[in-house]
Design an enzyme around this catalytic site. Structure first.
Site, PDB file in Angstrom:
ATOM      1  N   GLU A 172       1.169  -1.243   0.087  1.00 49.67           N
ATOM      2  CA  GLU A 172       0.962   0.043   0.231  1.00 49.67           C
ATOM      3  C   GLU A 172       0.802   1.169   0.192  1.00 49.67           C
ATOM      4  O   GLU A 172       0.218   2.194   1.306  1.00 49.67           O
ATOM      5  CB  GLU A 172      -0.938   0.047   1.398  1.00 49.67           C
ATOM      6  CG  GLU A 172      -2.084  -0.782   1.214  1.00 49.67           C
ATOM      7  CD  GLU A 172      -2.842  -0.422   2.512  1.00 49.67           C
ATOM      8  OE1 GLU A 172      -4.466  -1.428   2.071  1.00 49.67           O
ATOM      9  OE2 GLU A 172      -2.794  -0.161   3.112  1.00 49.67           O
ATOM     10  N   GLU A 362      -5.498  -8.031  -0.834  1.00 44.29           N
ATOM     11  CA  GLU A 362      -5.990  -7.904   0.201  1.00 44.29           C
ATOM     12  C   GLU A 362      -7.719  -7.820   0.122  1.00 44.29           C
ATOM     13  O   GLU A 362      -8.356  -6.355  -0.830  1.00 44.29           O
ATOM     14  CB  GLU A 362      -5.715  -7.087   1.290  1.00 44.29           C
ATOM     15  CG  GLU A 362      -3.966  -7.184   1.903  1.00 44.29           C
ATOM     16  CD  GLU A 362      -3.832  -6.271   2.752  1.00 44.29           C
ATOM     17  OE1 GLU A 362      -4.686  -5.366   3.338  1.00 44.29           O
ATOM     18  OE2 GLU A 362      -2.532  -5.498   2.964  1.00 44.29           O
TER      19      GLU A 362
END
Length: 467
Positions: A172, A362
Site C-alpha cells: 500500500e 487484500e
C-alpha cells in the site's frame, strides 16, 4: 457467462509479518517500527517495546507457521501472500551482511508451502521498517534508504529467487500520504512533517521499488514483480461538477503511485501538485532512468469506497484515507463502508488505465466474532463474513466477464491477526479463530470458523458455489 473463474486463478490469503509472527526479539531480529506502535496509527509511537503491544507476540506464527500453513492447505489455498520482516534479515536495516537465522526462518516457511503445493507471494516491505532506520535516517526522507532497501531486496532475490516467483515491493505504497510512520518509516510526526519531505520520501520509495524490479530481473528474468496500492474508488457526493473535480483530484493522489510504477515516469498532474505547493524534488537523471523499470502486474487492497465533495457531507469514520460517508452504503463495526460493486468498478478502472494484469491481494471484513460450540466443536457462526466474501467475489467474476485480467484473490487475514490500524485482536478477519484477546490473554489455540468451510468449497469449485 461462466459461473467459474479462469483456470489457474490464484485463490488464497494474505498476512503481514508484524501482525502475526510475534517473536519480535527472536532469532536475531532487530526492532521494527511496529514494535513501538502499541496503538497502531491511533497514537504516537513509544520509545521502547511495551507489554501492551499485541504485535510482540502476534498470534505466535513464528513458532506455529507449520500448523497455520496446514490449515491454509486444508482450505485449498493455491497462493499465500506473506511479508518478510526486514529487521529479521537486517536487524538495524543498514548492516552490510544479513542475519542468517532470519533467512533460515523463511527457508523453513517456504519448505512448508512447497510441501503443501502453495505458491508464495512475498511482500518485501509491509509496514515494518527497521526502527533504527526510522530513528537514525527519518525513514524514507533520507536518500540513503534506497541503498539499504536495494541490499535487502537483492538478498531476498538471491536467497529465494528460485523458490518465489511473485513479489511485491511495498505494501500500500500510497498510504504514506496518510500514515507516514507506518507506511514510510518516517519518525518525524505527521503534524511536523513538511510536504517537501513527504514527497521526497515518496520519490525515494518509488526509485527503490523500480530499482528492486531491475535487480530481480537481473538475478532471474522469470520473476514477476508487482506494485501494491491501497485501492479506493471515490464517488462524487452529488452531480455538481465541483464534486466531480474534487473526485478527480483525490483519485490522482492515489493513482500517481501506480502511474509511475506502470508508465515509468511522473504524470503531469503529479508534477502540477508539486508546482502548486512550491516543492522542488531532488530527482537525478539516474533516478529517471531507474523509474523506467516498470512492473509486471498491479496488486491492490480493497476494503471500501468513499465519497468526496467540494463542500459539505459527513466525514467517514474508521479508515486512514479520509473521505466523506456515502449515504447509500452500510458500514462495518469499525465504520468501513461495504461496497462490493466498488471492487468491480476499481478493477475496470485499473485495467482500462494500465492494461496490466491485476491481483487482489487484500480484501476482507473486520468484525467482532463470538466463539461458540456447535456439536461440541468450538467455532464462529460468521455468516456476515461469508456474505461479504460472496458478494465481493461475485463482482470479481463480473469484472473478469468485462474482460479484466485478474490473476488471483487473497483474502486479508485468513487467520485472525493483530489489526494494523487499531492494533486490536478483537477486530477479526480470519477464517480461523485465534484464542487471544485485546488484553493479551488466551490460549492461542486455532479454531475453524464457518467461513473456513465456505471458502474451502469456493476454492474447490473454482467459484461455482457463489450465490
Amino acid at each position: 457467462m461462466s459461473t467459474t473463474f479462469p483456470d489457474g486463478f490464484l485463490w488464497g490469503g494474505a498476512t503481514a509479518a508484524n501482525q502475526l509472527e510475534g517473536g519480535y526479539d527472536a532469532g536475531g531480529k532487530g526492532l521494527s517500527i511496529q514494535d513501538v506502535m502499541p496503538r497502531g496509527i491511533l497514537a504516537p509511537p513509544v520509545e521502547e517495546p511495551t507489554a501492551d503491544n499485541l504485535k510482540l507476540v502476534g498470534i505466535d506464527h513464528y513458532h506455529r507457521y507449520a500448523e497455520d500453513i496446514a490449515l491454509f492447505a486444508e482450505m485449498g489455498f493455491k497462493v499465500y501472500r506473506f511479508s518478510i520482516a526486514w529487521s529479521r534479515i537486517f536487524p538495524n536495516g543498514d548492516e552490510e551482511t544479513p542475519n542468517e537465522e532470519g533467512l533460515a526462518f523463511y527457508d523453513a516457511l517456504l519448505d512448508e508451502l512447497e510441501k503443501h503445493g502453495i505458491e508464495p507471494l512475498v511482500t518485501i516491505s509491509h509496514y515494518e521498517t527497521p526502527l533504527h532506520l526510522a530513528k537514525t535516517y527519518d525513514g524514507w526522507v533520507d536518500r540513503r534508504m534506497i541503498g539499504f532497501y536495494e541490499r535487502y531486496a537483492r538478498t531476498l532475490f538471491e536467497r529465494y529467487g528460485n523458490r518465489v516467483k511473485y513479489w511485491l515491493t511495498f505494501n500500500e505504497i500510497n498510504s504514506v500520504l496518510h500514515a507516514p510512520l507506518m507506511s514510510g518509516g518516517i519518525w518525524t510526526s505527521k503534524e511536523q512533517l513538511s510536504k517537501a519531505d513527504l514527497y521526497q520520501a515518496i520519490h525515494h520509495e518509488l526509485v527503490a521499488s523500480a530499482s528492486a524490479t531491475k535487480i530481480a530481473r537481473e538475478i532471474n528474468p522469470e520473476l514477476r514483480i508487482g506494485c501494491m496500492i491501497l485501492a479506493m474508488p471515490i464517488y462524487p457526493l452529488t452531480p455538481d461538477p465541483a464534486d466531480v473535480l474534487k473526485v478527480m483530484d483525490a483519485d490522482h493522489g492515489n493513482l500517481a503511485f501506480s502511474d509511475v510504477h506502470v508508465r515509468g515516469a511522473y504524470p503531469g498532474y503529479f508534477l502540477r501538485t508539486l508546482r502548486d505547493q512550491g516543492i522542488e524534488l531532488d530527482i537525478t537523471d539516474a533516478d529517471r532512468e531507474t523509474l523506467t523499470n516498470t512492473v509486471d502486474f498491479v496488486s491492490f487492497s480493497y476494503y471500501m469506497s468513499i465519497c468526496e465533495a467540494a463542500s459539505g457531507g459527513e466525514v467517514g469514520q474508521g479508515n486512514i484515507m479520509g473521505g466523506i460517508k456515502n449515504p447509500k452504503l452500510p458500514a462495518s463495526e469499525w465504520g468501513w463502508q461495504i461496497d462490493p460493486v466498488g471492487l468491480r468498478i476499481v478493477l475496470n478502472q485499473f485495467w482500462d488505465r494500465w492494461g496490466k494484469p491485476l491481483f487482489i491481494v487484500e480484501n476482507g471484513l473486520g468484525a467482532k466474532d463470538e466463539l461458540v460450540e456447535v456439536d461440541g466443536v468450538p467455532t464462529v457462526q460468521d455468516d456476515y463474513r461469508i456474505a461479504y466474501l460472496n458478494d465481493h467475489l461475485v463482482q470479481v467474476r463480473e469484472a473478469i466477464a468485462d474482460g479484466v485480467d485478474v490473476m488471483g484473490y487473497t483474502w486479508w487475514g485468513p487467520i485472525d491477526v493483530v489489526s494494523a490500524s487499531t492494533a486490536q485482536l478483537s477486530k477479526r478477519y480470519g477464517f480461523i479463530y485465534v484464542d487471544r484477546n485485546d488484553d493479551g490473554s488466551g490460549t492461542l489455540n486455532r479454531y475453524r470458523k464457518k467461513s473456513f468451510g465456505w471458502y474451502r468449497d469456493t476454492i474447490a469449485s473454482n467459484g461455482a458455489n457463489l450465490a
